[in-house]
Scaffold this motif. Structure first.
Motif, PDB file in Angstrom:
ATOM      1  N   LEU A  52       0.815  -1.212   0.000  1.00  0.00           N
ATOM      2  CA  LEU A  52       0.000   0.000   0.000  1.00  0.00           C
ATOM      3  C   LEU A  52       0.846   1.258   0.000  1.00  0.00           C
ATOM      4  O   LEU A  52       0.484   2.271  -0.621  1.00  0.00           O
ATOM      5  N   ALA A  53       1.946   1.223   0.686  1.00  0.00           N
ATOM      6  CA  ALA A  53       2.766   2.433   0.831  1.00  0.00           C
ATOM      7  C   ALA A  53       3.309   2.931  -0.500  1.00  0.00           C
ATOM      8  O   ALA A  53       3.585   4.136  -0.648  1.00  0.00           O
ATOM      9  N   THR A  54       3.449   2.045  -1.471  1.00  0.00           N
ATOM     10  CA  THR A  54       4.012   2.439  -2.766  1.00  0.00           C
ATOM     11  C   THR A  54       3.044   2.227  -3.927  1.00  0.00           C
ATOM     12  O   THR A  54       3.399   2.504  -5.075  1.00  0.00           O
ATOM     13  N   ALA A  76      -8.095   1.796   4.903  1.00  0.00           N
ATOM     14  CA  ALA A  76      -6.669   1.497   4.806  1.00  0.00           C
ATOM     15  C   ALA A  76      -6.081   2.092   3.530  1.00  0.00           C
ATOM     16  O   ALA A  76      -4.974   2.667   3.542  1.00  0.00           O
ATOM     17  N   ALA A  77      -6.800   1.966   2.425  1.00  0.00           N
ATOM     18  CA  ALA A  77      -6.320   2.521   1.161  1.00  0.00           C
ATOM     19  C   ALA A  77      -6.261   4.043   1.228  1.00  0.00           C
ATOM     20  O   ALA A  77      -5.269   4.662   0.808  1.00  0.00           O
ATOM     21  N   GLU A  78      -7.304   4.641   1.769  1.00  0.00           N
ATOM     22  CA  GLU A  78      -7.304   6.099   1.881  1.00  0.00           C
ATOM     23  C   GLU A  78      -6.227   6.575   2.848  1.00  0.00           C
ATOM     24  O   GLU A  78      -5.603   7.623   2.643  1.00  0.00           O
ATOM     25  N   GLY A  79      -6.008   5.800   3.912  1.00  0.00           N
ATOM     26  CA  GLY A  79      -4.977   6.162   4.870  1.00  0.00           C
ATOM     27  C   GLY A  79      -3.583   6.122   4.280  1.00  0.00           C
ATOM     28  O   GLY A  79      -2.668   6.789   4.782  1.00  0.00           O
ATOM     29  N   ALA A  80      -3.413   5.332   3.223  1.00  0.00           N
ATOM     30  CA  ALA A  80      -2.129   5.272   2.521  1.00  0.00           C
ATOM     31  C   ALA A  80      -2.006   6.374   1.475  1.00  0.00           C
ATOM     32  O   ALA A  80      -1.013   6.408   0.732  1.00  0.00           O
ATOM     33  N   GLU A  97     -10.842   7.849  -6.428  1.00  0.00           N
ATOM     34  CA  GLU A  97     -10.798   7.542  -7.856  1.00  0.00           C
ATOM     35  C   GLU A  97      -9.689   6.557  -8.215  1.00  0.00           C
ATOM     36  O   GLU A  97      -9.632   6.068  -9.343  1.00  0.00           O
ATOM     37  N   ASN A  98      -8.829   6.239  -7.241  1.00  0.00           N
ATOM     38  CA  ASN A  98      -7.815   5.215  -7.454  1.00  0.00           C
ATOM     39  C   ASN A  98      -8.065   3.969  -6.614  1.00  0.00           C
ATOM     40  O   ASN A  98      -7.171   3.140  -6.438  1.00  0.00           O
ATOM     41  N   ILE A  99      -9.297   3.831  -6.115  1.00  0.00           N
ATOM     42  CA  ILE A  99      -9.711   2.646  -5.373  1.00  0.00           C
ATOM     43  C   ILE A  99     -10.736   1.877  -6.211  1.00  0.00           C
ATOM     44  O   ILE A  99     -11.703   2.466  -6.711  1.00  0.00           O
ATOM     45  N   TYR A 100     -10.514   0.589  -6.361  1.00  0.00           N
ATOM     46  CA  TYR A 100     -11.340  -0.282  -7.193  1.00  0.00           C
ATOM     47  C   TYR A 100     -11.938  -1.384  -6.322  1.00  0.00           C
ATOM     48  O   TYR A 100     -11.413  -1.709  -5.258  1.00  0.00           O
TER      49      TYR A 100
END
Length: 209
Positions: A13-15, A86-90, A95-98
């Motif tokens: 997730l970090a990258t 978790a995705a938003e926190g990273a 628009e980049n979450i699927y």
């Protein structure tokens, strides 16, 4: 329920430049749905797969009155929400979450995104529809703002009536999604190569937002 840490694969997730939240079907596992990623065009994606308690997101058919599927349904929606957080926190924007799901996981996928409509990267539902004995439009709000959605299913399908698929497509469209619905005659309760090809073409080939 559904408190197990979600399983991850793909880019950390970090990258990662994008995240794909993958929801397994009834009786399956996070590892099962993650294995589908080998057939998807998802380089650079972090893959997040929540695990349902004992392999089941909610106990009864998705066509049952919602109260009959509680507290499992609310817990399942919360598990998806934790993956999104978790995705938003990273640092990933919506628009980049699927999202992708199969069968019970596809129903949960559509239910979650319809309750939280926004401009996501894209949504794939392999054999699913919105949850409940009826499609209650008042349960859903927001604006998909053109989010591409692919729904593929069989006619007939023992678990998911085509009528519910079509009703779900119509509601998502009213919320601003760009929905591609594909109904395959006598496909069976499975994911076909044709569906995977369309998901890659319509959803995962989109340029980075």
């Amino acid at each position: 329920m559904h408190q197990e840490p979600f399983r991850t694969a793909g880019q950390p997730l970090a990258t990662a430049t994008r995240a794909l939240i993958m929801l397994h079907g009834r009786g399956a596992s996070a590892a099962d749905i993650l294995s589908l990623a080998t057939h998807l065009h998802v380089p650079g994606f972090a893959l997040l797969a929540p695990q349902a308690t004992q392999g089941t997101w909610y106990p009864h058919s998705f066509l049952a009155p919602p109260a009959q599927n509680e507290p499992g349904l609310s817990d399942a929606l919360a598990a998806v929400g934790r993956a999104v957080a978790a995705a938003e926190g990273a640092g990933l924007a919506p628009e980049n979450i699927y999202f992708l799901g199969f069968s019970q996981g596809a129903c949960l996928t559509l239910e979650y995104v319809a309750r939280h409509a926004a401009r996501y990267g894209g949504v794939v539902a392999f054999t699913g529809g919105l949850i409940g004995d009826q499609v209650q439009a008042e349960n859903y709000a927001g604006d998909f703002a053109g989010t591409p959605v692919f729904i593929g299913t069989s006619d007939p399908d023992f678990h998911v009536p085509v009528e519910r698929v079509r009703a779900s497509t119509a509601l998502l469209g009213r919320l601003g999604a760009q929905v591609t619905e594909k109904i395959y005659p006598n496909l069976g309760h499975t994911i076909s190569q044709a569906e995977i090809d369309l998901a890659n073409q319509l959803i995962f080939a989109q340029p980075l937002a």
